[in-house]
Design a protein around this motif. Structure first.
Motif: not given
Length: 136
Positions: A1-8, A113-118, A129-133
């Motif tokens: 299962m993958t948790l999907v962040d709201s920004n995506v 997510t697109r917001d990985a920093r925090r 799973i982010t744009p950089s990865e």
């Protein structure tokens, strides 16, 4: 299962010029591996784009995304991580990110997510799973 962040999800439903293609592609890739999920916090965040709960539910059905409950252990972890964050001085971040990160950490779920920093800082064990990865 993958948790999907709201920004995506918001990228996809608003057809965001910059990120819609990346987000749609990552949703499809994650769905090919297993179920996609969100929690109540993410549901609340995406609901801001809709005028009726039925519309949110229809979008989630269309994308084959299930809503799951955040475990209490994750709620507790979110509170502790948020305290650590706040102790570093005046901060503007919201608690919702901590609920999401703790949920992924406790259940050992990848987070799209697109917001990985925090998330990287306060939940370093979470697979992001982010744009950089993903090369995006």
């Amino acid at each position: 299962m993958t948790l999907v962040d709201s920004n995506v999800l918001l990228d996809v439903v608003t057809d965001g010029e910059t990120w819609a293609d990346w987000s749609q592609g990552q949703l499809e890739q994650a769905a090919s591996v297993g179920p996609l999920i969100i929690n109540d916090v993410i549901y609340a965040e995406i609901s801001t784009r809709y005028s009726a709960v039925e519309d949110v539910d229809a979008m989630l059905r269309n994308l084959e995304i299930n809503v799951v409950t955040i475990p209490r252990s994750a709620l507790f972890l979110a509170g502790k991580a948020y305290l650590r964050y706040r102790s570093a001085g005046p901060r503007t971040g919201v608690l919702s990110d901590f609920f999401i990160g703790a949920h992924a950490a406790v259940e050992q779920r990848p987070l799209l997510t697109r917001d990985a920093r925090r998330y990287r800082t306060y939940f370093p064990t979470v697979e992001l799973i982010t744009p950089s990865e993903s090369g995006g």
